[in-house]
Design an enzyme around this catalytic site. Structure first.
Site, PDB file in Angstrom:
ATOM      1  N   HIS A 170     -48.491   4.748  -4.810  1.00  0.00           N
ATOM      2  CA  HIS A 170     -48.423   4.158  -6.152  1.00  0.00           C
ATOM      3  C   HIS A 170     -49.078   2.763  -6.150  1.00  0.00           C
ATOM      4  CE1 HIS A 170     -45.982   7.207  -8.036  1.00  0.00           C
ATOM      5  NE2 HIS A 170     -44.914   6.998  -7.298  1.00  0.00           N
ATOM      6  N   ARG A 173     -44.043  15.822 -13.327  1.00  0.00           N
ATOM      7  CA  ARG A 173     -45.086  15.111 -12.587  1.00  0.00           C
ATOM      8  C   ARG A 173     -45.057  15.433 -11.094  1.00  0.00           C
ATOM      9  NH1 ARG A 173     -43.239   8.995 -13.709  1.00  0.00           N
ATOM     10  NH2 ARG A 173     -43.716   9.725 -15.816  1.00  0.00           N
ATOM     11  N   TYR A 174     -43.851  15.674 -10.545  1.00  0.00           N
ATOM     12  CA  TYR A 174     -43.751  15.980  -9.120  1.00  0.00           C
ATOM     13  C   TYR A 174     -44.201  17.413  -8.846  1.00  0.00           C
ATOM     14  CZ  TYR A 174     -40.969  11.724  -9.238  1.00  0.00           C
ATOM     15  OH  TYR A 174     -40.544  10.428  -9.437  1.00  0.00           O
ATOM     16  N   HIS A 215     -33.282  10.845 -11.871  1.00  0.00           N
ATOM     17  CA  HIS A 215     -34.286  10.866 -12.926  1.00  0.00           C
ATOM     18  C   HIS A 215     -33.710  11.164 -14.306  1.00  0.00           C
ATOM     19  CE1 HIS A 215     -36.318  11.123  -9.140  1.00  0.00           C
ATOM     20  NE2 HIS A 215     -37.464  10.821  -9.711  1.00  0.00           N
ATOM     21  N   TYR A 241     -50.319  14.936 -20.698  1.00  0.00           N
ATOM     22  CA  TYR A 241     -51.218  15.834 -19.945  1.00  0.00           C
ATOM     23  C   TYR A 241     -52.342  16.340 -20.828  1.00  0.00           C
ATOM     24  CZ  TYR A 241     -47.631  15.433 -16.398  1.00  0.00           C
ATOM     25  OH  TYR A 241     -46.751  14.916 -15.476  1.00  0.00           O
ATOM     26  N   GLU A 254     -48.229  10.507  -8.651  1.00  0.00           N
ATOM     27  CA  GLU A 254     -47.265  10.976  -7.643  1.00  0.00           C
ATOM     28  C   GLU A 254     -47.953  11.578  -6.426  1.00  0.00           C
ATOM     29  OE1 GLU A 254     -44.585   9.378 -10.039  1.00  0.00           O
ATOM     30  OE2 GLU A 254     -44.356  10.004  -7.950  1.00  0.00           O
ATOM     31  N   TRP A 270     -28.160  24.090 -17.341  1.00  0.00           N
ATOM     32  CA  TRP A 270     -28.584  23.552 -16.030  1.00  0.00           C
ATOM     33  C   TRP A 270     -28.384  24.597 -14.944  1.00  0.00           C
ATOM     34  CZ3 TRP A 270     -31.210  19.791 -13.736  1.00  0.00           C
ATOM     35  CH2 TRP A 270     -30.945  19.453 -12.401  1.00  0.00           C
ATOM     36  N   ARG A 311     -30.824  26.519 -12.344  1.00  0.00           N
ATOM     37  CA  ARG A 311     -30.626  26.312 -10.906  1.00  0.00           C
ATOM     38  C   ARG A 311     -30.404  27.649 -10.212  1.00  0.00           C
ATOM     39  NH1 ARG A 311     -30.708  21.769  -7.553  1.00  0.00           N
ATOM     40  NH2 ARG A 311     -28.500  21.227  -7.361  1.00  0.00           N
ATOM     41  N   HIS A 338     -45.338   7.569   0.047  1.00  0.00           N
ATOM     42  CA  HIS A 338     -45.339   7.931  -1.378  1.00  0.00           C
ATOM     43  C   HIS A 338     -45.391   6.674  -2.251  1.00  0.00           C
ATOM     44  CE1 HIS A 338     -44.349  10.303  -4.964  1.00  0.00           C
ATOM     45  NE2 HIS A 338     -43.630   9.245  -5.305  1.00  0.00           N
ATOM     46  N   GLU A 339     -44.555   5.707  -1.921  1.00  0.00           N
ATOM     47  CA  GLU A 339     -44.519   4.467  -2.714  1.00  0.00           C
ATOM     48  C   GLU A 339     -45.803   3.667  -2.533  1.00  0.00           C
ATOM     49  OE1 GLU A 339     -41.173   5.868  -4.080  1.00  0.00           O
ATOM     50  OE2 GLU A 339     -42.326   4.180  -4.890  1.00  0.00           O
ATOM     51  N   HIS A 360     -32.749   3.815  -5.595  1.00  0.00           N
ATOM     52  CA  HIS A 360     -33.796   4.831  -5.683  1.00  0.00           C
ATOM     53  C   HIS A 360     -35.157   4.137  -5.613  1.00  0.00           C
ATOM     54  CE1 HIS A 360     -34.964   9.008  -6.415  1.00  0.00           C
ATOM     55  NE2 HIS A 360     -36.037   8.450  -6.938  1.00  0.00           N
ATOM     56  N   ALA A 361     -36.040   4.627  -4.731  1.00  0.00           N
ATOM     57  CA  ALA A 361     -37.310   3.946  -4.456  1.00  0.00           C
ATOM     58  C   ALA A 361     -38.196   3.882  -5.697  1.00  0.00           C
ATOM     59  CB  ALA A 361     -38.045   4.675  -3.339  1.00  0.00           C
ATOM     60  N   ARG A 403     -20.811  14.145  -8.054  1.00  0.00           N
ATOM     61  CA  ARG A 403     -20.965  14.587  -9.437  1.00  0.00           C
ATOM     62  C   ARG A 403     -19.857  14.058 -10.342  1.00  0.00           C
ATOM     63  NH1 ARG A 403     -23.859  16.865  -6.151  1.00  0.00           N
ATOM     64  NH2 ARG A 403     -25.844  17.858  -6.711  1.00  0.00           N
TER      65      ARG A 403
HETATM   66  O1  LIG Z   1     -38.337   9.937  -7.170  1.00  0.00           O
HETATM   67  C1  LIG Z   1     -39.106  10.046  -6.235  1.00  0.00           C
HETATM   68  C2  LIG Z   1     -39.775   8.815  -5.624  1.00  0.00           C
HETATM   69  C3  LIG Z   1     -39.654   7.618  -6.568  1.00  0.00           C
HETATM   70  C4  LIG Z   1     -40.939   7.330  -7.408  1.00  0.00           C
HETATM   71  O2  LIG Z   1     -41.899   6.700  -6.590  1.00  0.00           O
HETATM   72  O3  LIG Z   1     -41.510   8.544  -7.875  1.00  0.00           O
HETATM   73  C5  LIG Z   1     -40.602   6.394  -8.609  1.00  0.00           C
HETATM   74  C6  LIG Z   1     -39.509   6.977  -9.519  1.00  0.00           C
HETATM   75  C7  LIG Z   1     -39.208   6.003 -10.628  1.00  0.00           C
HETATM   76  C8  LIG Z   1     -39.923   6.055 -11.829  1.00  0.00           C
HETATM   77  C9  LIG Z   1     -39.649   5.128 -12.855  1.00  0.00           C
HETATM   78  C10 LIG Z   1     -38.649   4.156 -12.657  1.00  0.00           C
HETATM   79  C11 LIG Z   1     -37.960   4.116 -11.436  1.00  0.00           C
HETATM   80  C12 LIG Z   1     -38.248   5.023 -10.420  1.00  0.00           C
HETATM   81  N1  LIG Z   1     -41.828   6.249  -9.404  1.00  0.00           N
HETATM   82  C13 LIG Z   1     -42.558   5.106  -9.346  1.00  0.00           C
HETATM   83  O4  LIG Z   1     -42.251   4.139  -8.691  1.00  0.00           O
HETATM   84  C14 LIG Z   1     -43.785   5.113 -10.173  1.00  0.00           C
HETATM   85  C15 LIG Z   1     -44.826   4.214  -9.890  1.00  0.00           C
HETATM   86  C16 LIG Z   1     -45.982   4.235 -10.660  1.00  0.00           C
HETATM   87  C17 LIG Z   1     -46.134   5.144 -11.708  1.00  0.00           C
HETATM   88  C18 LIG Z   1     -45.093   6.028 -11.984  1.00  0.00           C
HETATM   89  C19 LIG Z   1     -43.930   6.010 -11.216  1.00  0.00           C
HETATM   90  N2  LIG Z   1     -39.394  11.227  -5.670  1.00  0.00           N
HETATM   91  C20 LIG Z   1     -38.818  12.447  -6.238  1.00  0.00           C
HETATM   92  C21 LIG Z   1     -39.542  13.722  -5.768  1.00  0.00           C
HETATM   93  C22 LIG Z   1     -39.567  13.855  -4.270  1.00  0.00           C
HETATM   94  C23 LIG Z   1     -38.537  14.303  -3.513  1.00  0.00           C
HETATM   95  N3  LIG Z   1     -38.939  14.300  -2.195  1.00  0.00           N
HETATM   96  C24 LIG Z   1     -40.211  13.861  -2.096  1.00  0.00           C
HETATM   97  C25 LIG Z   1     -41.040  13.690  -1.014  1.00  0.00           C
HETATM   98  C26 LIG Z   1     -42.283  13.177  -1.208  1.00  0.00           C
HETATM   99  C27 LIG Z   1     -42.699  12.872  -2.494  1.00  0.00           C
HETATM  100  C28 LIG Z   1     -41.855  13.042  -3.621  1.00  0.00           C
HETATM  101  C29 LIG Z   1     -40.619  13.531  -3.387  1.00  0.00           C
HETATM  102  C30 LIG Z   1     -37.309  12.532  -5.894  1.00  0.00           C
HETATM  103  O5  LIG Z   1     -36.850  11.727  -5.056  1.00  0.00           O
HETATM  104  O6  LIG Z   1     -36.661  13.370  -6.496  1.00  0.00           O
HETATM  105 ZN   LIG Z   2     -43.497   8.455  -7.163  1.00  0.00          ZN
END
Ligand SMILES: O=C(CCC(O)(O)[C@H](Cc1ccccc1)NC(=O)c1ccccc1)N[C@@H](Cc1c[nH]c2ccccc12)C(=O)O
Ligand SMILES: [Zn+2]
Length: 584
Positions: free
Chosen positions: A352, A487-488, A478, A189, A376, A450, A454, A348-349, A318-319, A151
């Site tokens: 997408h 969205r998640y 994020h 939405y 997502e 925040w 939390r 997950h990826e 970050h993926a 942090r």
């Molecule tokens: O951030 C992600 C995965 C990354 C992503 O695939 O969602 C990625 C994020 C991102 C968005 C924009 C720019 C850079 C990274 N989103 C995408 O690649 C994406 C693809 C197409 C459309 C919209 C977003 N997951 C979240 C939520 C999460 C946590 N644990 C999980 C387990 C399974 C599924 C999701 C999560 C996280 O890590 O906090």
């Molecule tokens: Zn995603």
């Protein structure tokens, strides 16, 4: 105003062709920056985003010459409503627009290059080092050093940039016709009752979370001693097995209800079988193919970045999944670690990417999820099947499967630590952000708000005092990444609605948590019909197609976890269930 709808369609087709070129250039420059963080790549990306904004402004100006609000063709009306909705690209002041883009890329660089020095010359990055530490260490003080260090290295350094970002983003979005950035994000939405629907879902699911929280707290007190816990009932934020306490799956060895059963955390098996990142993506690709969906094109394998580079380059670890808008080039960028947790992220990826492949022939403005939660959810639906013990056995990651009540509770506990634990976190991030964008939360209150959320919603507390010199939201990708988060939460609810419906299509007449749609082309057919729509139809229509209902509904999630809910209530002394709503 031009009322000729044939001319309008002609215009829309020209825009589509032009958009593909401009979007390709922007995405390619972004890819170069994300996979090699340098000042020249940063400037190149900012330059391309300015060109894209000018293009969008020209499209909006030209589209507005048509009487599109009165078109008889509802699809053409929908298409034009998206052509004129250009987000922060509406910022006409080029100096401010460049500043906005520079701030965003600067915040992303600070986050992605952040390190924590445990000793003078041992400075560790988040991926994989700090993530592994948070996942495996049981040393209270070591975890605290890493938690605080991260942090200090990210949030605190981003704080002032974020304040400027908020004001510039709002200034831009007002020029696009929205009161603030949060209002713009919620408009995706297209549901007037969206915020109250979310609140209803959260309240419905809260008892499941409170039960899991109480059980987890009891076990953590045994591990660390009750004296480490505030009397308010909150759990210190740094001992949940994750840097942000967003999923608790890494506590499974502590929380497993019936130890000694099948090892459903298959990380050891993956390591033992010499799994590579490539192999993990091939396993996922094979599942999608088994459903009759579209397989990864060769460009995916040739151009993706599936593991962290070892040549010293700084990258955004970050993926993410990338659409280059040329109907051919689709990539994943992931610093893949050989763990079950990362195998889930791989799916997950890939979800997408599958969505990209399915809607690639839509008009550019329709190359999105029906709503962001849909995008997502795709990969996660697949991974609900992949994670079943029977499926893990099918792909050779689980030697044998015990089919008894205790093994079932173990499995549901592992899934709850990933899905139920996440819900308040998934819900609260944009509660915080919407309040910041609307001005309800002012810059001198960012960190206080925040921790109110939390503590109040997630029942976790800061392991040491926090002040407004800290900026803890900035320590989560994020926020500096400016990626919306609700969205998640939406995805974690609707993915169970999708799962239930696809399981029926696959003829799986088993309890929902045992269902595996693997090799069901019927399920694949139902999924692809929805995916092909992209955002060309209102999301309730897409929801009706795939789930047989046009609303978000927590019933499927609750059905999935029913056996565990019953078990947890028996385990917990009811009076110990709650945590105080306020800050401890
Ligand atoms: O951030 C992600 C995965 C990354 C992503 O695939 O969602 C990625 C994020 C991102 C968005 C924009 C720019 C850079 C990274 N989103 C995408 O690649 C994406 C693809 C197409 C459309 C919209 C977003 N997951 C979240 C939520 C999460 C946590 N644990 C999980 C387990 C399974 C599924 C999701 C999560 C996280 O890590 O906090
Ligand atoms: Zn995603």
């Amino acid at each position: 105003l031009i009322t000729n709808e044939t001319a309008a369609r002609e215009f829309a087709n020209e825009v589509n062709a032009g958009s593909e070129v401009v979007m390709y250039n922007f995405v390619a420059a972004s890819w170069n920056y994300n996979t090699n963080i340098t000042t020249e790549n940063q400037q190149a990306m900012v330059d391309e985003s300015l060109k894209l904004a000018l293009f969008d402004q020209a499209v909006e100006a030209n589209a507005s010459r048509y009487d599109w609000k009165n078109f008889s063709d509802t699809d053409l009306n929908r298409l034009f409503s998206k052509l004129v909705d250009i987000g922060t690209a509406a910022m006409t002041d080029k100096v401010k627009l460049e500043r906005l883009n520079n701030i965003m890329s600067e915040m992303e660089a600070i986050y992605s290059t952040g390190k924590v020095c445990l000793t003078e010359n041992n400075c560790l990055p988040l991926d994989p080092d700090l993530s592994r530490l948070m996942a495996t260490s049981t040393d209270y003080d070591e975890l605290l050093t890493v938690w605080k260090g991260w942090r200090d290295a990210t949030g605190a350094k981003i704080k002032d940039l974020y304040k400027e970002f908020v004001s510039l983003s709002n200034e831009a979005i007002v020029q696009n016709g929205y009161p603030d950035t949060g209002a713009y994000w919620k408009s995706w939405y297209d549901t007037p009752t969206f915020e109250e629907d979310l609140k209803t879902l959260f309240e419905t699911l809260k008892p499941l979370y409170v039960n899991l929280h109480a059980y987890t707290r009891k076990k953590l007190k045994e591990r660390y001693g009750a004296d480490k816990f505030p009397t308010s009932g909150h759990i210190p934020a740094h001992i949940l097995g994750n840097m942000w306490a967003q999923t608790w799956g890494n506590l499974f060895d502590l929380l497993e209800p019936y130890p000694g059963k099948d090892d459903i955390d298959v990380t050891p098996q993956m390591v033992q079988q010499n799994y590579t990142a490539e192999k993990m993506f091939q396993v996922s690709d094979e599942f999608f193919k088994s459903l009759g969906l579209i397989e990864m094109p060769s460009e995916f394998w040739d151009h993706s970045m599936l593991k962290k580079p070892t040549d010293g380059r700084d990258v955004v670890c970050h993926a993410s999944a990338w659409d280059f808008y040329n109907k051919k080039d689709f990539r994943v960028k992931q610093c893949t670690d050989i763990t079950m947790e990362d195998l889930i992220t791989v799916h997950h990826e890939m979800g997408h990417i599958e969505y990209y492949l399915q809607y690639k022939d839509q008009h550019v403005v329709y190359r999105d999820g029906a709503n962001p939660g849909f995008h997502e959810a795709v990969g996660d639906v697949i991974s609900l099947s992949v994670q079943t013990p029977t499926h893990l056995q099918k792909i050779g990651l689980l030697p044998e499967v015990t089919n008894d009540e205790e093994a079932e509770i173990n499995f549901l506990m592992k899934m709850a630590l990933q899905k139920i634990a996440f819900l308040p976190f998934g819900y609260l991030i944009d509660q915080w952000r919407w309040s910041v964008f609307s001005g309800e939360t002012t810059p001198d209150n960012y960190n206080q708000k925040w921790w109110d959320l939390r503590c109040g919603l997630q029942g976790i507390s800061p392991p040491e005092d926090r002040t407004e010199d800290d900026f803890d939201p900035g320590a989560k990708f994020h926020i500096p990444g400016n990626t919306p988060y609700i969205r998640y939460f939406v995805s974690f609810v609707i993915q169970f609605q999708f799962h239930k419906s696809l399981c029926q299509a696959a003829g799986q007449n088993v309890p929902l948590h045992q269902c595996d749609i693997y090799q069901s082309t019927a399920a694949g057919q139902k999924l692809s019909e929805m995916l092909k729509l992209g955002s060309s139809k209102p999301w309730p229509e897409a929801m009706m197609m795939i789930a047989g209902e046009d609303k978000m509904n927590a019933a499927a999630l609750m059905e999935y976890f029913q056996p565990l809910t019953t078990w947890l209530i028996e385990q917990n002394d009811v009076y110990k269930l709650v945590f105080a709503e306020s800050n401890p």
